[in-house]
Design a protein around this motif. Sequence first.
Motif, mmCIF file in Angstrom:
data_model
loop_
_atom_site.group_PDB
_atom_site.id
_atom_site.type_symbol
_atom_site.label_atom_id
_atom_site.label_comp_id
_atom_site.label_asym_id
_atom_site.label_seq_id
_atom_site.Cartn_x
_atom_site.Cartn_y
_atom_site.Cartn_z
ATOM 1 N N LYS A 147 0.768 -1.200 0.075
ATOM 2 C CA LYS A 147 0.102 -0.137 0.095
ATOM 3 C C LYS A 147 0.814 1.364 -0.030
ATOM 4 C CE LYS A 147 -4.170 -2.159 1.992
ATOM 5 N NZ LYS A 147 -4.927 -2.103 0.736
ATOM 6 N N GLU A 148 2.131 1.169 0.254
ATOM 7 C CA GLU A 148 2.951 2.310 0.237
ATOM 8 C C GLU A 148 3.102 2.598 -1.428
ATOM 9 O OE1 GLU A 148 4.108 4.051 2.129
ATOM 10 O OE2 GLU A 148 3.824 2.715 4.278
ATOM 11 N N ASN A 149 3.080 3.746 -1.669
ATOM 12 C CA ASN A 149 3.102 4.092 -3.222
ATOM 13 C C ASN A 149 4.179 5.072 -3.828
ATOM 14 O OD1 ASN A 149 2.243 6.649 -2.360
ATOM 15 N ND2 ASN A 149 0.709 6.675 -3.649
ATOM 16 N N ALA A 150 4.988 5.252 -2.697
ATOM 17 C CA ALA A 150 6.209 6.207 -3.063
ATOM 18 C C ALA A 150 7.234 5.639 -3.691
ATOM 19 C CB ALA A 150 6.831 7.172 -1.879
ATOM 20 N N LEU A 151 7.676 5.846 -5.011
ATOM 21 C CA LEU A 151 8.629 5.274 -5.585
ATOM 22 C C LEU A 151 9.948 5.760 -5.476
ATOM 23 C CD1 LEU A 151 7.091 4.027 -9.123
ATOM 24 C CD2 LEU A 151 7.487 2.481 -7.108
ATOM 25 N N GLY A 152 10.091 6.964 -5.040
ATOM 26 C CA GLY A 152 11.267 7.692 -4.713
ATOM 27 C C GLY A 152 11.354 8.770 -5.756
ATOM 28 N N TYR A 153 12.784 9.352 -5.734
ATOM 29 C CA TYR A 153 13.292 10.185 -6.798
ATOM 30 C C TYR A 153 14.789 9.822 -6.961
ATOM 31 C CZ TYR A 153 16.210 12.245 -3.116
ATOM 32 O OH TYR A 153 17.394 12.608 -2.175
ATOM 33 N N GLU A 154 15.006 10.280 -8.188
ATOM 34 C CA GLU A 154 15.986 10.020 -9.138
ATOM 35 C C GLU A 154 16.772 11.140 -9.851
ATOM 36 O OE1 GLU A 154 15.952 6.563 -11.504
ATOM 37 O OE2 GLU A 154 17.608 7.095 -12.810
ATOM 38 N N ILE A 155 18.105 11.198 -9.475
ATOM 39 C CA ILE A 155 18.776 12.508 -10.101
ATOM 40 C C ILE A 155 19.799 11.923 -11.294
ATOM 41 C CG2 ILE A 155 20.199 14.500 -9.833
ATOM 42 C CD1 ILE A 155 19.211 14.666 -7.145
ATOM 43 N N ASP A 156 19.525 12.167 -12.661
ATOM 44 C CA ASP A 156 20.480 11.740 -13.536
ATOM 45 C C ASP A 156 21.051 12.867 -14.350
ATOM 46 O OD1 ASP A 156 19.255 9.181 -13.180
ATOM 47 O OD2 ASP A 156 17.765 9.552 -14.625
ATOM 48 N N GLN A 176 26.895 9.006 -18.632
ATOM 49 C CA GLN A 176 25.605 9.314 -17.893
ATOM 50 C C GLN A 176 25.858 8.671 -16.691
ATOM 51 O OE1 GLN A 176 21.840 9.037 -20.053
ATOM 52 N NE2 GLN A 176 23.085 8.099 -21.742
ATOM 53 N N GLY A 177 25.335 9.317 -15.491
ATOM 54 C CA GLY A 177 25.227 8.814 -14.096
ATOM 55 C C GLY A 177 23.904 9.070 -13.461
ATOM 56 N N GLY A 178 23.465 8.097 -12.686
ATOM 57 C CA GLY A 178 22.097 8.405 -11.775
ATOM 58 C C GLY A 178 22.348 7.978 -10.115
ATOM 59 N N TYR A 179 21.695 8.802 -9.489
ATOM 60 C CA TYR A 179 21.347 8.445 -8.051
ATOM 61 C C TYR A 179 19.800 8.264 -7.823
ATOM 62 C CZ TYR A 179 21.031 9.122 -3.132
ATOM 63 O OH TYR A 179 20.549 9.140 -1.847
ATOM 64 N N LEU A 180 19.510 7.186 -7.390
ATOM 65 C CA LEU A 180 18.047 6.838 -6.849
ATOM 66 C C LEU A 180 18.107 6.682 -5.483
ATOM 67 C CD1 LEU A 180 15.217 5.829 -7.872
ATOM 68 C CD2 LEU A 180 16.210 3.698 -7.767
ATOM 69 N N LYS A 181 17.021 7.283 -5.009
ATOM 70 C CA LYS A 181 16.563 7.438 -3.529
ATOM 71 C C LYS A 181 15.315 6.504 -3.607
ATOM 72 C CE LYS A 181 16.614 8.360 0.936
ATOM 73 N NZ LYS A 181 17.797 7.914 1.952
ATOM 74 N N PRO A 182 15.271 5.259 -3.409
ATOM 75 C CA PRO A 182 14.060 4.355 -3.306
ATOM 76 C C PRO A 182 13.059 5.020 -2.205
ATOM 77 C CG PRO A 182 15.715 3.027 -3.628
ATOM 78 C CD PRO A 182 16.378 4.217 -2.938
ATOM 79 N N GLY A 183 11.796 5.220 -2.679
ATOM 80 C CA GLY A 183 10.677 5.153 -1.732
ATOM 81 C C GLY A 183 10.211 4.250 -0.881
ATOM 82 N N ALA A 184 9.506 4.395 -0.183
ATOM 83 C CA ALA A 184 8.539 3.337 0.825
ATOM 84 C C ALA A 184 8.033 2.165 -0.012
ATOM 85 C CB ALA A 184 7.537 4.091 2.065
ATOM 86 N N ALA A 185 7.640 2.255 -1.177
ATOM 87 C CA ALA A 185 7.063 1.217 -2.065
ATOM 88 C C ALA A 185 8.297 0.016 -2.128
ATOM 89 C CB ALA A 185 6.735 1.729 -3.481
ATOM 90 N N ALA A 193 14.146 0.591 4.712
ATOM 91 C CA ALA A 193 13.998 1.217 3.485
ATOM 92 C C ALA A 193 15.126 0.401 2.506
ATOM 93 C CB ALA A 193 14.400 2.541 3.451
ATOM 94 N N HIS A 194 14.995 0.376 1.273
ATOM 95 C CA HIS A 194 16.025 -0.071 0.361
ATOM 96 C C HIS A 194 17.020 0.771 0.248
ATOM 97 C CE1 HIS A 194 17.631 -1.614 -3.636
ATOM 98 N NE2 HIS A 194 16.745 -2.481 -3.631
ATOM 99 N N ASP A 195 18.467 0.183 -0.059
ATOM 100 C CA ASP A 195 19.390 0.860 -0.244
ATOM 101 C C ASP A 195 19.426 1.848 -1.469
ATOM 102 O OD1 ASP A 195 20.561 -0.540 1.829
ATOM 103 O OD2 ASP A 195 21.634 -1.952 0.692
ATOM 104 N N ASP A 196 20.094 2.963 -1.256
ATOM 105 C CA ASP A 196 20.268 3.944 -2.272
ATOM 106 C C ASP A 196 21.021 3.209 -3.569
ATOM 107 O OD1 ASP A 196 18.907 5.687 -0.447
ATOM 108 O OD2 ASP A 196 20.580 6.992 -0.428
ATOM 109 N N ILE A 197 20.763 3.510 -4.745
ATOM 110 C CA ILE A 197 21.626 3.161 -6.081
ATOM 111 C C ILE A 197 22.185 4.004 -6.629
ATOM 112 C CG2 ILE A 197 21.382 1.508 -8.021
ATOM 113 C CD1 ILE A 197 18.705 0.448 -6.661
ATOM 114 N N THR A 198 23.306 3.966 -7.053
ATOM 115 C CA THR A 198 23.985 4.796 -7.806
ATOM 116 C C THR A 198 24.592 4.147 -9.110
ATOM 117 O OG1 THR A 198 24.977 6.254 -6.056
ATOM 118 C CG2 THR A 198 25.997 6.636 -8.139
ATOM 119 N N MET A 199 24.634 4.711 -10.249
ATOM 120 C CA MET A 199 25.191 3.858 -11.376
ATOM 121 C C MET A 199 25.710 4.791 -12.336
ATOM 122 S SD MET A 199 22.311 0.764 -12.128
ATOM 123 C CE MET A 199 23.391 0.006 -12.872
#
Length: 216
Positions: A147-156, A176-185, A193-199
Amino acid sequence: VVNQLGYMGRLGTQHLGSGFGLDVEAGYASGDSNPNDGNMRAFSFDNNTNPSLILFDQLRYLETVAAAAHASDPEHIGYPQDSVRLLPNGGSVSNTIYLRPTLRFTMGKFKFKLAYLQAQTEEDNVDPYNSNLAGGTSVNFQGGSGKENALGYEIDAGIGYSFDILDGLTIDLDVQGGYLKPGAAFNDAAGKAHDDITMIFANCAIHYDAPHKLKF
């Protein structure tokens, strides 16, 4: 019954004098929080229409691959349903509402872009396998609350440059590089919370345009 809806809109502007431009993109893809009711409501974008580097193409895709593996594991089920093969979504946008503004800068053969993505699910974020194990309640792909719907935010961010090597021969370099902060979903069963992801991705493309047409 098929009842799906999806749309994507983009507005952009470019200032020719300075080389700066701005795009704002919004997208909607309906979801389906009940895969067992006979109604197909989940809409999926084409796999080539992807507003992020990580969220959809990596994290959400790998979740659906893992779900398919669990649902077809002989230790969990004797004979999996044929529909299990449809669980992996190839990284397409589905069950999502998102907004992505992008700042662009072009100077000669140099290009730069910076994008911010904010996203949430349209319906409950449900893993069919985990939800069936839990008696039909909403459970996500990590075992947490669906029921948590926040997928989070990403900066590319991306930087590209073109080099003219010879007449008609061009090399395009792109990083190209990206940083993802996963949300409560993406929280697990314990609410962690899920670990942050950087690629980081790098591409090199070689183009050759023959200076003269070949005659046969």
